[in-house]
Design an enzyme around this catalytic site. Structure first.
Site, PDB file in Angstrom:
ATOM      1  N   HIS A  25       0.792  -1.227   0.000  1.00 61.00           N
ATOM      2  CA  HIS A  25       0.000   0.000   0.000  1.00 61.00           C
ATOM      3  C   HIS A  25       0.827   1.280   0.000  1.00 61.00           C
ATOM      4  O   HIS A  25       0.269   2.368  -0.135  1.00 61.00           O
ATOM      5  CB  HIS A  25      -0.945   0.027   1.209  1.00 61.00           C
ATOM      6  CG  HIS A  25      -0.256   0.347   2.495  1.00 61.00           C
ATOM      7  ND1 HIS A  25       0.438  -0.574   3.203  1.00 61.00           N
ATOM      8  CD2 HIS A  25      -0.145   1.516   3.176  1.00 61.00           C
ATOM      9  CE1 HIS A  25       0.949  -0.013   4.290  1.00 61.00           C
ATOM     10  NE2 HIS A  25       0.614   1.262   4.292  1.00 61.00           N
TER      11      HIS A  25
HETATM   12  C1  UD1 Z   1      -2.157   5.474   5.365  1.00 59.46           C
HETATM   13  C2  UD1 Z   1      -0.875   6.057   5.960  1.00 59.46           C
HETATM   14  C3  UD1 Z   1       0.189   4.996   6.045  1.00 59.46           C
HETATM   15  C4  UD1 Z   1      -0.336   3.781   6.778  1.00 59.46           C
HETATM   16  C5  UD1 Z   1      -1.621   3.306   6.121  1.00 59.46           C
HETATM   17  C6  UD1 Z   1      -2.213   2.119   6.862  1.00 59.46           C
HETATM   18  C7  UD1 Z   1      -0.422   8.414   5.497  1.00 59.46           C
HETATM   19  C8  UD1 Z   1       0.358   9.366   4.679  1.00 59.46           C
HETATM   20  N1  UD1 Z   1      -0.348   7.142   5.130  1.00 59.46           N
HETATM   21  O1  UD1 Z   1      -1.853   5.050   4.039  1.00 59.46           O
HETATM   22  O2  UD1 Z   1       1.300   5.526   6.749  1.00 59.46           O
HETATM   23  O3  UD1 Z   1       0.649   2.778   6.709  1.00 59.46           O
HETATM   24  O4  UD1 Z   1      -2.569   4.363   6.133  1.00 59.46           O
HETATM   25  O5  UD1 Z   1      -3.157   1.457   6.082  1.00 59.46           O
HETATM   26  O6  UD1 Z   1      -1.100   8.814   6.415  1.00 59.46           O
HETATM   27  N2  UD1 Z   1      -8.860   4.644   0.490  1.00 59.46           N
HETATM   28  C9  UD1 Z   1     -10.100   4.046   0.375  1.00 59.46           C
HETATM   29  N3  UD1 Z   1     -10.817   3.817   1.514  1.00 59.46           N
HETATM   30  C10 UD1 Z   1     -10.348   4.135   2.749  1.00 59.46           C
HETATM   31  C11 UD1 Z   1      -9.094   4.751   2.856  1.00 59.46           C
HETATM   32  C12 UD1 Z   1      -8.357   4.985   1.724  1.00 59.46           C
HETATM   33  O7  UD1 Z   1     -10.551   3.738  -0.725  1.00 59.46           O
HETATM   34  O8  UD1 Z   1     -11.047   3.873   3.746  1.00 59.46           O
HETATM   35  C13 UD1 Z   1      -8.078   4.874  -0.746  1.00 59.46           C
HETATM   36  C14 UD1 Z   1      -8.298   6.235  -1.341  1.00 59.46           C
HETATM   37  O9  UD1 Z   1      -8.160   6.122  -2.714  1.00 59.46           O
HETATM   38  C15 UD1 Z   1      -7.122   7.018  -0.804  1.00 59.46           C
HETATM   39  C16 UD1 Z   1      -6.033   5.973  -0.757  1.00 59.46           C
HETATM   40  O10 UD1 Z   1      -6.702   4.765  -0.410  1.00 59.46           O
HETATM   41  O11 UD1 Z   1      -6.765   8.121  -1.590  1.00 59.46           O
HETATM   42  C17 UD1 Z   1      -4.931   6.256   0.213  1.00 59.46           C
HETATM   43  O12 UD1 Z   1      -5.467   6.425   1.529  1.00 59.46           O
HETATM   44  P1  UD1 Z   1      -4.652   7.272   2.612  1.00 59.46           P
HETATM   45  O13 UD1 Z   1      -5.385   7.272   3.884  1.00 59.46           O
HETATM   46  O14 UD1 Z   1      -4.284   8.604   2.035  1.00 59.46           O
HETATM   47  O15 UD1 Z   1      -3.291   6.489   2.737  1.00 59.46           O
HETATM   48  P2  UD1 Z   1      -3.000   4.937   2.971  1.00 59.46           P
HETATM   49  O16 UD1 Z   1      -2.371   4.415   1.733  1.00 59.46           O
HETATM   50  O17 UD1 Z   1      -4.177   4.216   3.511  1.00 59.46           O
END
Ligand code: UD1
Length: 347
Positions: free
Chosen positions: A201
Site C-alpha cells: 500500500h
Molecule cells: C495510510 C498512511 C500509512 C499507513 C496506512 C495504513 C499516510 C500518509 N499514510 O496510508 O502511513 O501505513 O494508512 O493502512 O497517512 N482509500 C479508500 N478507503 C479508505 C481509505 C483509503 O478507498 O477507507 C483509498 C483512497 O483512494 C485514498 C487511498 O486509499 O486516496 C490512500 O489512503 P490514505 O489514507 O491517504 O493512505 P493509505 O495508503 O491508507
C-alpha cells in the site's frame, strides 16, 4: 487525568485498542477522535468491533485527499474540538506516522496540549516517504516520546531529546500476542499448501507503475500460491492489469484473520511496517518490498529481508533460509508497553 486519543488509519485502531484498554483499567478518562482518514468499513469499523475499541466520540469524516487537503481538513476539525473545549483534556495521544498523527500533533502543540507519541523515534532516513516527515514533526512536538525499541530510543537520544523519553516496548507486540490467541482466518483452503501472503500500500510502490509491475512480476514468478488482501489504494492502481495466476486478490481482512494467515504462511511479502514485525513475532519470515526499514531488529538472521521491487531479489529472498531463532524485540522487562505508557501518563 483525561486524554484525547486521535486515530485515523487501520494500524492506529490496533494500537489504540491496546492503550485504550490499559487506560480504562487505570481509570483514566479517554475521548476518542477518529479523523475519518480510513472510512471503508473493512478498514475502519470492522477494527473497532473486532478489537473492542470504544466507538469514537467524534468522527471528523475527513476521508481521502491530497496530503495538504487531508492534513489541513483534519487540523481544522481538531482545532475546533480543542478551541471549543468540547472535552476537557490534559494530554493528547497520537500513534505512529500517518497524516492523522501529524495533524493532531500540530493542532495540540499550538493549543498548548501536551502530546504523547506512541511509536516515537522510528526512522527510515528516507524523506521522500510522507510517514518519515510525519514522524520527524510529531517527535519534535511531543512531550512524551514512547519508544517501542532500543534503536528508536537511541535515535531520539542521538537527536538531542533528553526529556520525556521512555523505552516502553511495542504496543503492536502486545496486540499480536493478545489477538492471535484463537484467531482463525477465512481462507482455510490455503492451509494444505505452503502459501505466501502479500500486502502492498505504500505510495512509493503503488503510485509508480514501473515498481508496481516489477513487484507483481516478481511475486508472480514464485512457485507458491499467494493470497493478496488488497488495500483500496492498490486495488485502484491495479485496475485493468491482469494479475499472475498464482496471486489471489481478496478484500482486506480483519486484524485477527490477518494474524492467523501470517502465522500459517510460509512467507509474508509486504511494504507494511506492522506486518514486518507481526511476521517475525509469529515465527514467519518476511520479505519487505522496500529499500529500507524502520524496524531494523527484524532483519536479524534474515527473518526479514529488504528486496525493493526487484523480481530477482524477491525470488532469491524466498529461496534463502533464516539463521537462528526469530529475533525477540518490542518488550521491556517483561512488561506490556501499554502498562508502562499509562503509568507514565498517570503520574
Ligand atoms: C495510510 C498512511 C500509512 C499507513 C496506512 C495504513 C499516510 C500518509 N499514510 O496510508 O502511513 O501505513 O494508512 O493502512 O497517512 N482509500 C479508500 N478507503 C479508505 C481509505 C483509503 O478507498 O477507507 C483509498 C483512497 O483512494 C485514498 C487511498 O486509499 O486516496 C490512500 O489512503 P490514505 O489514507 O491517504 O493512505 P493509505 O495508503 O491508507
Amino acid at each position: 487525568m483525561k486524554v484525547i486519543t486521535v486515530v485515523g488509519a487501520r494500524p492506529q485502531f490496533v494500537k489504540a485498542a491496546v492503550v485504550s484498554h490499559a487506560l480504562r483499567e487505570a481509570g483514566i478518562d479517554e475521548i476518542i477522535v477518529h479523523t475519518g482518514q480510513h472510512y471503508d468499513p473493512l478498514l475502519s469499523q470492522a477494527f473497532f468491533s473486532e478489537l473492542g475499541l470504544p466507538e469514537p466520540d467524534v468522527n471528523l469524516g475527513v476521508g481521502s485527499g491530497s496530503h495538504a487537503v487531508q492534513t489541513g481538513t483534519m487540523m481544522v476539525g481538531l482545532e475546533a474540538i480543542l478551541r471549543d473545549k468540547m472535552y476537557e483534556s490534559d494530554a493528547m495521544i497520537v500513534f505512529g506516522d500517518t497524516n492523522s498523527t501529524l495533524a493532531a500533533a500540530i493542532v495540540a502543540a499550538k493549543a498548548g496540549l501536551p502530546i504523547a507519541h506512541v511509536e516515537a523515534g522510528l526512522r527510515s532516513f528516507n524523506r521522500r516517504m510522507p510517514e518519515e516527515l510525519n514522524r520527524l514533526v510529531t517527535d519534535s512536538l511531543s512531550t512524551w516520546l514512547f519508544c517501542p525499541t532500543r534503536s528508536s530510543f537511541e535515535q531520539l537520544e542521538g537527536e538531542g531529546h533528553s526529556s520525556g523519553l521512555h523505552l516502553t516496548g511495542d504496543v503492536m507486540y502486545e496486540a499480536t500476542l493478545r489477538f492471535s490467541i484463537g484467531a482463525i482466518d477465512p481462507y482455510d483452503a490455503m492451509s494444505d499448501r505452503a502459501f505466501g501472503v502479500l500486502t502492498l500500500h505504500r505510495a512509493e510502490n503503488t503510485d509508480d507503475p514501473v515498481r508496481l509491475n516489477s513487484i507483481m512480476q516478481g511475486v508472480g514468478e514464485l512457485n507458491m500460491p499467494i493470497l493478496f488482501p488488497v488495500h483500496p489504494r492498490t486495488k485502484n492502481r491495479l485496475k485493468g492489469i491482469s494479475l499472475p495466476a498464482n496471486i489471489t486478490m481478496v478484500d482486506p481482512v480483519g486484524y485477527r484473520s490477518m494474524l492467523s494467515l501470517v502465522r500459517r504462511a510460509e512467507v509474508v511479502l509486504t511494504d507494511s511496517g506492522g506486518l514486518q514485525k507481526e511476521s517475525v513475532w509469529l515465527g514467519t519470515r518476511c520479505i519487505t518490498l522496500r529499500d529500507e526499514t524502520e524496524w531494523v531488529e527484524t532483519l536479524e538472521g534474515r527473518w526479514n529481508q529488504l528486496v525493493g521491487a526487484d523480481p530477482e531479489k524477491i525470488q532469491a529472498a524466498v529461496e534463502r533460509s533464516t539463521q537462528g531463532p526469530a529475533p525477540t524485540f518490542g518488550y521491556v522487562d517483561g512488561r506490556f508497553a501499554s502498562e508502562y505508557i499509562v503509568e507514565v501518563l498517570g503520574h
